[in-house]
Design an enzyme around this catalytic site. Structure first.
Site, PDB file in Angstrom:
ATOM      1  N   TYR A  65       0.831  -1.208   0.000  1.00 50.24           N
ATOM      2  CA  TYR A  65       0.000   0.000   0.000  1.00 50.24           C
ATOM      3  C   TYR A  65       0.868   1.261   0.000  1.00 50.24           C
ATOM      4  O   TYR A  65       0.520   2.250  -0.638  1.00 50.24           O
ATOM      5  CB  TYR A  65      -0.997  -0.010   1.169  1.00 50.24           C
ATOM      6  CG  TYR A  65      -2.217  -0.841   0.823  1.00 50.24           C
ATOM      7  CD1 TYR A  65      -3.190  -0.327  -0.026  1.00 50.24           C
ATOM      8  CD2 TYR A  65      -2.355  -2.143   1.272  1.00 50.24           C
ATOM      9  CE1 TYR A  65      -4.295  -1.099  -0.399  1.00 50.24           C
ATOM     10  CE2 TYR A  65      -3.453  -2.916   0.906  1.00 50.24           C
ATOM     11  CZ  TYR A  65      -4.413  -2.383   0.066  1.00 50.24           C
ATOM     12  OH  TYR A  65      -5.485  -3.153  -0.316  1.00 50.24           O
ATOM     13  N   ASN A  99     -12.281   2.575  -7.552  1.00 51.39           N
ATOM     14  CA  ASN A  99     -10.925   3.079  -7.364  1.00 51.39           C
ATOM     15  C   ASN A  99     -10.742   3.708  -5.983  1.00 51.39           C
ATOM     16  O   ASN A  99     -11.608   4.433  -5.507  1.00 51.39           O
ATOM     17  CB  ASN A  99     -10.591   4.109  -8.452  1.00 51.39           C
ATOM     18  CG  ASN A  99     -10.645   3.486  -9.833  1.00 51.39           C
ATOM     19  OD1 ASN A  99     -10.649   2.261  -9.949  1.00 51.39           O
ATOM     20  ND2 ASN A  99     -10.695   4.305 -10.864  1.00 51.39           N
ATOM     21  N   VAL A 100      -9.591   3.428  -5.410  1.00 52.53           N
ATOM     22  CA  VAL A 100      -9.303   3.942  -4.065  1.00 52.53           C
ATOM     23  C   VAL A 100      -8.343   5.135  -4.142  1.00 52.53           C
ATOM     24  O   VAL A 100      -7.883   5.626  -3.121  1.00 52.53           O
ATOM     25  CB  VAL A 100      -8.710   2.827  -3.163  1.00 52.53           C
ATOM     26  CG1 VAL A 100      -9.713   1.702  -2.971  1.00 52.53           C
ATOM     27  CG2 VAL A 100      -7.400   2.276  -3.727  1.00 52.53           C
ATOM     28  N   HIS A 116     -15.053   0.820  -2.720  1.00 50.79           N
ATOM     29  CA  HIS A 116     -13.918   0.096  -2.143  1.00 50.79           C
ATOM     30  C   HIS A 116     -13.105   0.949  -1.177  1.00 50.79           C
ATOM     31  O   HIS A 116     -12.012   0.553  -0.778  1.00 50.79           O
ATOM     32  CB  HIS A 116     -13.016  -0.462  -3.260  1.00 50.79           C
ATOM     33  CG  HIS A 116     -13.651  -1.608  -4.004  1.00 50.79           C
ATOM     34  ND1 HIS A 116     -13.158  -2.127  -5.176  1.00 50.79           N
ATOM     35  CD2 HIS A 116     -14.758  -2.348  -3.719  1.00 50.79           C
ATOM     36  CE1 HIS A 116     -13.928  -3.133  -5.590  1.00 50.79           C
ATOM     37  NE2 HIS A 116     -14.916  -3.274  -4.724  1.00 50.79           N
ATOM     38  N   CYS A 149      -2.808   2.778  15.269  1.00 51.83           N
ATOM     39  CA  CYS A 149      -4.064   3.503  15.476  1.00 51.83           C
ATOM     40  C   CYS A 149      -3.821   4.623  16.490  1.00 51.83           C
ATOM     41  O   CYS A 149      -3.304   4.364  17.585  1.00 51.83           O
ATOM     42  CB  CYS A 149      -5.124   2.526  15.990  1.00 51.83           C
ATOM     43  SG  CYS A 149      -6.642   3.341  16.536  1.00 51.83           S
ATOM     44  N   CYS A 152      -5.963   3.802  19.969  1.00 57.71           N
ATOM     45  CA  CYS A 152      -5.678   2.728  20.943  1.00 57.71           C
ATOM     46  C   CYS A 152      -4.235   2.248  20.862  1.00 57.71           C
ATOM     47  O   CYS A 152      -3.820   1.417  21.667  1.00 57.71           O
ATOM     48  CB  CYS A 152      -6.639   1.562  20.722  1.00 57.71           C
ATOM     49  SG  CYS A 152      -6.304   0.632  19.204  1.00 57.71           S
ATOM     50  N   GLU A 216      -9.870  -3.573 -23.731  1.00 49.48           N
ATOM     51  CA  GLU A 216     -10.048  -4.938 -24.254  1.00 49.48           C
ATOM     52  C   GLU A 216     -11.410  -5.525 -23.899  1.00 49.48           C
ATOM     53  O   GLU A 216     -12.177  -4.900 -23.184  1.00 49.48           O
ATOM     54  CB  GLU A 216      -8.923  -5.835 -23.729  1.00 49.48           C
ATOM     55  CG  GLU A 216      -8.637  -5.647 -22.270  1.00 49.48           C
ATOM     56  CD  GLU A 216      -7.332  -6.310 -21.829  1.00 49.48           C
ATOM     57  OE1 GLU A 216      -7.406  -7.075 -20.869  1.00 49.48           O
ATOM     58  OE2 GLU A 216      -6.283  -6.064 -22.458  1.00 49.48           O
TER      59      GLU A 216
HETATM   60  P1  OAD Z   1      -8.389  -4.272 -13.099  1.00 47.54           P
HETATM   61  O1  OAD Z   1      -6.924  -4.030 -12.996  1.00 47.54           O
HETATM   62  O2  OAD Z   1      -8.893  -5.625 -12.787  1.00 47.54           O
HETATM   63  O3  OAD Z   1      -8.888  -3.945 -14.573  1.00 47.54           O
HETATM   64  C1  OAD Z   1      -8.552  -2.766 -15.213  1.00 47.54           C
HETATM   65  C2  OAD Z   1      -9.291  -2.766 -16.531  1.00 47.54           C
HETATM   66  O4  OAD Z   1      -9.048  -1.523 -17.152  1.00 47.54           O
HETATM   67  C3  OAD Z   1      -8.858  -3.856 -17.520  1.00 47.54           C
HETATM   68  O5  OAD Z   1     -10.028  -4.472 -18.046  1.00 47.54           O
HETATM   69  C4  OAD Z   1      -8.115  -3.067 -18.614  1.00 47.54           C
HETATM   70  O6  OAD Z   1      -8.314  -3.650 -19.918  1.00 47.54           O
HETATM   71  C5  OAD Z   1      -8.779  -1.734 -18.533  1.00 47.54           C
HETATM   72  N1  OAD Z   1      -7.948  -0.601 -18.944  1.00 47.54           N
HETATM   73  C6  OAD Z   1      -6.631  -0.404 -18.765  1.00 47.54           C
HETATM   74  N2  OAD Z   1      -6.252   0.797 -19.215  1.00 47.54           N
HETATM   75  C7  OAD Z   1      -7.380   1.402 -19.709  1.00 47.54           C
HETATM   76  C8  OAD Z   1      -7.666   2.666 -20.310  1.00 47.54           C
HETATM   77  N3  OAD Z   1      -6.712   3.569 -20.508  1.00 47.54           N
HETATM   78  N4  OAD Z   1      -8.934   2.919 -20.669  1.00 47.54           N
HETATM   79  C9  OAD Z   1      -9.926   1.998 -20.483  1.00 47.54           C
HETATM   80  N5  OAD Z   1      -9.713   0.793 -19.922  1.00 47.54           N
HETATM   81  C10 OAD Z   1      -8.469   0.499 -19.535  1.00 47.54           C
HETATM   82  O7  OAD Z   1      -9.107  -3.146 -12.218  1.00 47.54           O
HETATM   83  P2  OAD Z   1     -10.592  -3.114 -11.641  1.00 47.54           P
HETATM   84  O8  OAD Z   1     -11.559  -3.707 -12.583  1.00 47.54           O
HETATM   85  O9  OAD Z   1     -10.824  -1.753 -11.156  1.00 47.54           O
HETATM   86  O10 OAD Z   1     -10.389  -4.187  -5.438  1.00 47.54           O
HETATM   87  O11 OAD Z   1     -10.442  -4.078 -10.391  1.00 47.54           O
HETATM   88  C11 OAD Z   1     -11.532  -4.273  -9.556  1.00 47.54           C
HETATM   89  C12 OAD Z   1     -11.054  -4.416  -8.135  1.00 47.54           C
HETATM   90  O12 OAD Z   1     -10.123  -5.483  -8.041  1.00 47.54           O
HETATM   91  C13 OAD Z   1     -10.304  -3.225  -7.593  1.00 47.54           C
HETATM   92  O13 OAD Z   1     -11.128  -2.211  -7.108  1.00 47.54           O
HETATM   93  C14 OAD Z   1      -9.506  -3.818  -6.505  1.00 47.54           C
HETATM   94  C15 OAD Z   1      -8.989  -5.026  -7.239  1.00 47.54           C
HETATM   95  O14 OAD Z   1      -8.497  -6.025  -6.508  1.00 47.54           O
HETATM   96  C16 OAD Z   1      -9.971  -4.132  -4.186  1.00 47.54           C
HETATM   97  O15 OAD Z   1      -8.915  -3.657  -3.863  1.00 47.54           O
HETATM   98  C17 OAD Z   1     -10.977  -4.685  -3.247  1.00 47.54           C
END
Ligand code: OAD
Length: 253
Positions: A65, A99-100, A116, A149, A152, A216
């Site tokens: 992180y 997104n975080v 998230h 923390c 605590c 994609e």
């Molecule tokens: P991913 O990393 O799984 O997917 C990112 C997606 O963005 C992929 O499908 C890429 O093809 C696409 N991508 C990359 N660059 C791009 C661009 N310039 N324009 C459009 N698309 C693009 O990320 P998330 O789907 O956000 O959770 O992942 C979901 C969750 O899994 C996250 O929030 C996180 C992770 O583990 C937690 O941390 C709980």
């Protein structure tokens, strides 16, 4: 053609919901989770973003992180964030993000649900009452890892949702509520992490026109009305331009 169709649908929509994932921030330099750039040392997100991983080795998880915080601290919102922020000024537009990184907030997005959590917030891992409410800590670097923390003195954790954890009920409710819309646009998400991945299907059940913007194919591509391949930072400004060219103003007031 798809772009024109989508622009027309957005123009006519009274309620527009946008779901975003890591791809929206990719052009800002934030590593995605599942692309090659998402790998940190030899680990995948699924190996680190769990309560079990944190329980086993909090320092290792915090190092990941801390690495992400350092990367994100130097990133600015890109054209995709700015278009979404501009649309969010219209009544009826809601933005749900996985997104975080808080880049949507830095772009001044309204009606934002961060399902998230935020990487810039911490909470108490040991479960003390005061530390259950996340506090903000934007220091980069964070200091000694793992941080503690302030209430605590126990172990602090990133106030983000990990695999195996539930979304905050308020966030889940807001996200589900946002699926009742006329147009549901999913942008830059791999569409494999639930419950977020299910929102587009829920919106479809409610009769929404559904669209995806991604570099994609994803598991959602086959079930949306329009799947547009390309970078969010290029596609969203093109749609905004088409909307600006329209003689009539959007229905959303
Ligand atoms: P991913 O990393 O799984 O997917 C990112 C997606 O963005 C992929 O499908 C890429 O093809 C696409 N991508 C990359 N660059 C791009 C661009 N310039 N324009 C459009 N698309 C693009 O990320 P998330 O789907 O956000 O959770 O992942 C979901 C969750 O899994 C996250 O929030 C996180 C992770 O583990 C937690 O941390 C709980």
């Amino acid at each position: 053609m798809d772009l024109t169709t989508l622009a027309g649908r957005i123009r006519d929509a009274r309620r527009l919901t946008i779901l975003t994932g890591a791809g929206v921030s990719a052009a800002s330099g934030v590593p995605t989770f599942r692309g090659q750039d998402g790998l940190w040392r030899q680990y995948r997100a699924e190996d680190l973003a769990t309560p079990q991983a944190f329980g086993r080795n909090p320092r290792l998880v915090w190092e990941w992180y801390a690495w992400r915080r350092e990367k994100i601290a130097g990133c600015r919102p890109n054209a995709a964030h700015h278009v979404i922020a501009a649309w969010s000024q219209h009544a009826g537009c809601r933005v749900v993000t996985q997104n975080v990184d808080d880049l949507h907030i830095r772009a001044a997005t309204r009606e934002l649900v961060r399902i998230h959590g935020s990487i810039w917030e911490l909470s108490c891992w040991d479960g003390c009452a005061q530390g259950a409410t996340p506090w903000r800590d934007e220091r980069v670097p964070l200091g000694d890892l793992p941080p503690s923390c302030p209430h605590c003195g126990g172990l602090a954790r990133p106030a983000v949702v990990w695999f195996g954890e539930s979304l905050h009920p308020r966030h889940l409710h807001a996200a589900m509520d946002a699926t009742e819309c006329d147009v549901f646009l999913t942008v830059g998400t791999s569409a494999i992490v639930y419950p977020a991945a299910g929102l587009v299907h829920e919106a479809r059940r409610h009769g929404a026109f559904t669209a995806e913007i991604n570099l994609e194919e994803t598991p959602a591509s086959g079930s949306v009305d329009v799947a547009i391949h390309g970078g969010a930072e290029a596609i969203l400004p093109r749609i905004a331009e088409l909307l600006n060219r329209e003689p009539s103003t959007p229905n959303r007031t």
